[in-house]
Design a protein around this motif. Structure first.
Motif: not given
Length: 182
Positions: A22-23, A117-121, A140-141, A158-166
């Motif tokens: 988050l930071h 988005e990160y908070r919701e994730l 994931l965190a 960011v796209a990689e982050f979103r893909e890996r998070a999903a």
């Protein structure tokens, strides 16, 4: 709550990963922050120690407005840089408002979106937290550590982050395979 659901040690690891992530997402360096850093007295003292008080300092910038107009190279500022940076530092009150011209850039909009988005994730992952899923939730965190770079490089991360998070969230949502008794 995480400590209760996953064990104290795993809960602490998740909380630490979340706080760091988050930071990282909230402390990005926009143009106002770069100006503040350039004007910081400690930074000026460090430059003088390393290069001497009479060193000529030049700053290379690639302003988003000029980049949007097709300028491919950075501009070099010398004597005018401190004046420009003082103006930018004073203009930081515009950050996040309709008058924030830097906030219109795609990368800045994405940076602002990422926090929520990160908070919701993480909250969605915490809903699935058990001792068996604790390592996956902690991983994931910690995903914001992937996000580095500037402009297009950052957007690709960011796209990689979103893909890996999903993918990670989908693994948490999938029921654990049952072990057959022998």
């Amino acid at each position: 709550l995480a400590a209760e659901r996953a064990g104290e040690e795993a809960g602490a690891a998740i909380a630490l990963a979340y706080a760091r992530g988050l930071h990282k997402l909230m402390a990005y360096k926009d143009e106002y922050e770069v100006a503040r850093l350039h004007l910081d007295p400690a930074e000026r003292a460090r430059r003088e120690r390393e290069h001497g008080p009479d060193a000529k300092v030049s700053v290379l910038l690639h302003p988003p407005v000029l980049r949007a107009m097709g300028m491919k190279r950075k501009i070099e500022l010398r004597r005018t840089a401190p004046v420009l940076f003082r103006g930018l530092r004073a203009a930081r009150v515009l950050r996040g408002t309709a008058f924030d011209v830097f906030g219109l850039a795609k990368v800045r909009r994405v940076e602002r979106e990422l926090v929520g988005e990160y908070r919701e994730l993480v909250h969605a992952a915490l809903d699935r937290l058990t001792p068996a899923t604790a390592a996956a939730v902690a991983e994931l965190a910690g995903l914001p550590e992937l996000i580095r770079g500037y402009e297009d490089i950052k957007l690709a991360r960011v796209a990689e982050f979103r893909e890996r998070a999903a993918t990670a969230l989908a693994r948490l949502e999938a029921p654990a395979p049952r072990q057959e008794e022998a």
